[in-house]
Design a protein around this motif. Structure first.
Motif, PDB file in Angstrom:
ATOM      1  N   VAL A 134      28.938  71.868  12.683  1.00 43.59           N
ATOM      2  CA  VAL A 134      29.254  70.643  13.422  1.00 43.59           C
ATOM      3  C   VAL A 134      29.520  69.572  12.375  1.00 43.59           C
ATOM      4  O   VAL A 134      28.731  69.384  11.459  1.00 43.59           O
ATOM      5  N   ASP A 135      30.634  68.870  12.506  1.00 40.48           N
ATOM      6  CA  ASP A 135      30.994  67.860  11.516  1.00 40.48           C
ATOM      7  C   ASP A 135      31.708  66.712  12.213  1.00 40.48           C
ATOM      8  O   ASP A 135      32.908  66.762  12.441  1.00 40.48           O
ATOM      9  N   TYR A 136      30.949  65.682  12.581  1.00 42.24           N
ATOM     10  CA  TYR A 136      31.499  64.499  13.233  1.00 42.24           C
ATOM     11  C   TYR A 136      31.473  63.341  12.249  1.00 42.24           C
ATOM     12  O   TYR A 136      30.542  63.190  11.477  1.00 42.24           O
ATOM     13  N   LYS A 137      32.481  62.499  12.295  1.00 42.89           N
ATOM     14  CA  LYS A 137      32.499  61.263  11.503  1.00 42.89           C
ATOM     15  C   LYS A 137      31.705  60.176  12.231  1.00 42.89           C
ATOM     16  O   LYS A 137      31.027  59.370  11.613  1.00 42.89           O
ATOM     17  N   THR A 138      31.814  60.153  13.560  1.00 42.58           N
ATOM     18  CA  THR A 138      31.035  59.252  14.406  1.00 42.58           C
ATOM     19  C   THR A 138      30.453  60.083  15.541  1.00 42.58           C
ATOM     20  O   THR A 138      30.941  61.172  15.846  1.00 42.58           O
ATOM     21  N   ALA A 139      29.418  59.582  16.178  1.00 44.07           N
ATOM     22  CA  ALA A 139      28.752  60.328  17.253  1.00 44.07           C
ATOM     23  C   ALA A 139      29.711  60.540  18.433  1.00 44.07           C
ATOM     24  O   ALA A 139      30.386  59.598  18.850  1.00 44.07           O
ATOM     25  N   PRO A 140      29.772  61.766  18.965  1.00 41.42           N
ATOM     26  CA  PRO A 140      30.587  62.008  20.152  1.00 41.42           C
ATOM     27  C   PRO A 140      29.937  61.353  21.369  1.00 41.42           C
ATOM     28  O   PRO A 140      28.782  60.922  21.314  1.00 41.42           O
ATOM     29  N   LEU A 141      30.670  61.280  22.447  1.00 40.84           N
ATOM     30  CA  LEU A 141      30.139  60.703  23.677  1.00 40.84           C
ATOM     31  C   LEU A 141      29.085  61.618  24.290  1.00 40.84           C
ATOM     32  O   LEU A 141      29.202  62.849  24.216  1.00 40.84           O
ATOM     33  N   VAL A 142      28.061  61.011  24.899  1.00 42.07           N
ATOM     34  CA  VAL A 142      27.058  61.785  25.633  1.00 42.07           C
ATOM     35  C   VAL A 142      27.804  62.618  26.672  1.00 42.07           C
ATOM     36  O   VAL A 142      28.728  62.138  27.323  1.00 42.07           O
ATOM     37  N   GLY A 143      27.423  63.884  26.798  1.00 43.55           N
ATOM     38  CA  GLY A 143      28.101  64.797  27.709  1.00 43.55           C
ATOM     39  C   GLY A 143      29.016  65.767  26.989  1.00 43.55           C
ATOM     40  O   GLY A 143      29.434  66.774  27.565  1.00 43.55           O
ATOM     41  N   ALA A 144      29.335  65.491  25.718  1.00 43.66           N
ATOM     42  CA  ALA A 144      30.161  66.409  24.939  1.00 43.66           C
ATOM     43  C   ALA A 144      29.450  67.757  24.851  1.00 43.66           C
ATOM     44  O   ALA A 144      28.217  67.826  24.870  1.00 43.66           O
ATOM     45  N   THR A 145      30.203  68.836  24.765  1.00 41.80           N
ATOM     46  CA  THR A 145      29.606  70.158  24.665  1.00 41.80           C
ATOM     47  C   THR A 145      30.156  70.916  23.465  1.00 41.80           C
ATOM     48  O   THR A 145      31.285  70.683  23.038  1.00 41.80           O
ATOM     49  N   ILE A 146      29.323  71.785  22.922  1.00 38.35           N
ATOM     50  CA  ILE A 146      29.744  72.726  21.891  1.00 38.35           C
ATOM     51  C   ILE A 146      29.288  74.105  22.325  1.00 38.35           C
ATOM     52  O   ILE A 146      28.338  74.252  23.098  1.00 38.35           O
ATOM     53  N   GLN A 147      29.968  75.115  21.850  1.00 41.14           N
ATOM     54  CA  GLN A 147      29.678  76.496  22.232  1.00 41.14           C
ATOM     55  C   GLN A 147      29.377  77.294  20.978  1.00 41.14           C
ATOM     56  O   GLN A 147      30.146  77.261  20.017  1.00 41.14           O
ATOM     57  N   LEU A 148      28.265  78.015  20.967  1.00 45.73           N
ATOM     58  CA  LEU A 148      27.906  78.906  19.878  1.00 45.73           C
ATOM     59  C   LEU A 148      27.669  80.269  20.492  1.00 45.73           C
ATOM     60  O   LEU A 148      26.705  80.461  21.236  1.00 45.73           O
ATOM     61  N   ASP A 149      28.567  81.213  20.223  1.00 41.93           N
ATOM     62  CA  ASP A 149      28.593  82.493  20.937  1.00 41.93           C
ATOM     63  C   ASP A 149      28.691  82.185  22.430  1.00 41.93           C
ATOM     64  O   ASP A 149      29.558  81.454  22.843  1.00 41.93           O
ATOM     65  N   GLN A 150      27.779  82.689  23.236  1.00 43.65           N
ATOM     66  CA  GLN A 150      27.791  82.435  24.679  1.00 43.65           C
ATOM     67  C   GLN A 150      26.855  81.302  25.071  1.00 43.65           C
ATOM     68  O   GLN A 150      26.633  81.057  26.245  1.00 43.65           O
ATOM     69  N   GLN A 151      26.316  80.594  24.096  1.00 42.45           N
ATOM     70  CA  GLN A 151      25.343  79.543  24.353  1.00 42.45           C
ATOM     71  C   GLN A 151      26.011  78.172  24.274  1.00 42.45           C
ATOM     72  O   GLN A 151      26.655  77.845  23.278  1.00 42.45           O
ATOM     73  N   THR A 152      25.828  77.371  25.331  1.00 45.64           N
ATOM     74  CA  THR A 152      26.425  76.041  25.405  1.00 45.64           C
ATOM     75  C   THR A 152      25.363  74.984  25.121  1.00 45.64           C
ATOM     76  O   THR A 152      24.243  75.067  25.611  1.00 45.64           O
ATOM     77  N   TYR A 153      25.737  73.994  24.319  1.00 48.42           N
ATOM     78  CA  TYR A 153      24.887  72.856  24.006  1.00 48.42           C
ATOM     79  C   TYR A 153      25.579  71.616  24.545  1.00 48.42           C
ATOM     80  O   TYR A 153      26.774  71.418  24.308  1.00 48.42           O
ATOM     81  N   ARG A 154      24.838  70.763  25.267  1.00 45.79           N
ATOM     82  CA  ARG A 154      25.380  69.527  25.833  1.00 45.79           C
ATOM     83  C   ARG A 154      24.686  68.360  25.151  1.00 45.79           C
ATOM     84  O   ARG A 154      23.455  68.333  25.040  1.00 45.79           O
ATOM     85  N   LEU A 155      25.462  67.380  24.700  1.00 45.43           N
ATOM     86  CA  LEU A 155      24.896  66.209  24.050  1.00 45.43           C
ATOM     87  C   LEU A 155      24.223  65.336  25.097  1.00 45.43           C
ATOM     88  O   LEU A 155      24.857  64.843  26.017  1.00 45.43           O
ATOM     89  N   GLU A 156      22.896  65.169  24.962  1.00 46.77           N
ATOM     90  CA  GLU A 156      22.096  64.401  25.916  1.00 46.77           C
ATOM     91  C   GLU A 156      21.957  62.939  25.509  1.00 46.77           C
ATOM     92  O   GLU A 156      21.892  62.066  26.351  1.00 46.77           O
ATOM     93  N   ALA A 157      21.856  62.687  24.206  1.00 50.02           N
ATOM     94  CA  ALA A 157      21.617  61.317  23.731  1.00 50.02           C
ATOM     95  C   ALA A 157      21.864  61.261  22.232  1.00 50.02           C
ATOM     96  O   ALA A 157      22.026  62.295  21.572  1.00 50.02           O
ATOM     97  N   THR A 158      21.880  60.050  21.720  1.00 49.84           N
ATOM     98  CA  THR A 158      21.890  59.830  20.272  1.00 49.84           C
ATOM     99  C   THR A 158      20.806  58.802  19.966  1.00 49.84           C
ATOM    100  O   THR A 158      20.377  58.061  20.847  1.00 49.84           O
ATOM    101  N   GLU A 159      20.352  58.802  18.741  1.00 48.20           N
ATOM    102  CA  GLU A 159      19.369  57.793  18.338  1.00 48.20           C
ATOM    103  C   GLU A 159      19.660  57.364  16.906  1.00 48.20           C
ATOM    104  O   GLU A 159      20.183  58.149  16.114  1.00 48.20           O
ATOM    105  N   PRO A 160      19.339  56.114  16.579  1.00 45.28           N
ATOM    106  CA  PRO A 160      19.599  55.625  15.220  1.00 45.28           C
ATOM    107  C   PRO A 160      18.717  56.352  14.210  1.00 45.28           C
ATOM    108  O   PRO A 160      17.612  56.784  14.520  1.00 45.28           O
TER     109      PRO A 160
END
Length: 96
Positions: free
Chosen positions: A4-30
């Motif tokens: 995972v390589d972001y320059k800035t934080a993606p929007l909450v709700g963004a998803t990434i897939q690793l094999d058959q496993q999905t990860y959903r961005l729930e929040a960010t914190e400083p």
């Protein structure tokens, strides 16, 4: 893509897939890095492939790995896929 390589934080709700496993961005914190630069931690939610329990994992904007299991299963389990330590591709899904 094997990381995972972001320059800035993606929007909450963004998803990434690793094999058959999905990860959903729930929040960010400083977060203040060791060098004093302000950044963000990304808080992802996924379901454990072993027991199905929902769990969260924190990453920086750049990471090469993600926890694949909830903590109880992670403490006593082997790899969820037969990757034998090889980097598995992470697919970033674009929402919208």
């Amino acid at each position: 893509m094997n990381h995972v390589d972001y320059k800035t934080a993606p929007l909450v709700g963004a998803t990434i897939q690793l094999d058959q496993q999905t990860y959903r961005l729930e929040a960010t914190e400083p977060y203040r890095r060791k060098d004093g630069v302000l950044s963000r931690l990304l808080i992802w939610r996924s379901d454990c492939p072993r027991c199905g329990q929902s769990f969260t994992v924190k990453t920086g904007l750049v990471t090469k790995s993600l926890n694949r299991r909830c903590e109880p299963c992670r403490l006593r389990a082997k790899s969820p896929v037969s990757g034998r330590g090889r980097a598995q591709p992470i697919t970033i899904k674009r929402n919208g």
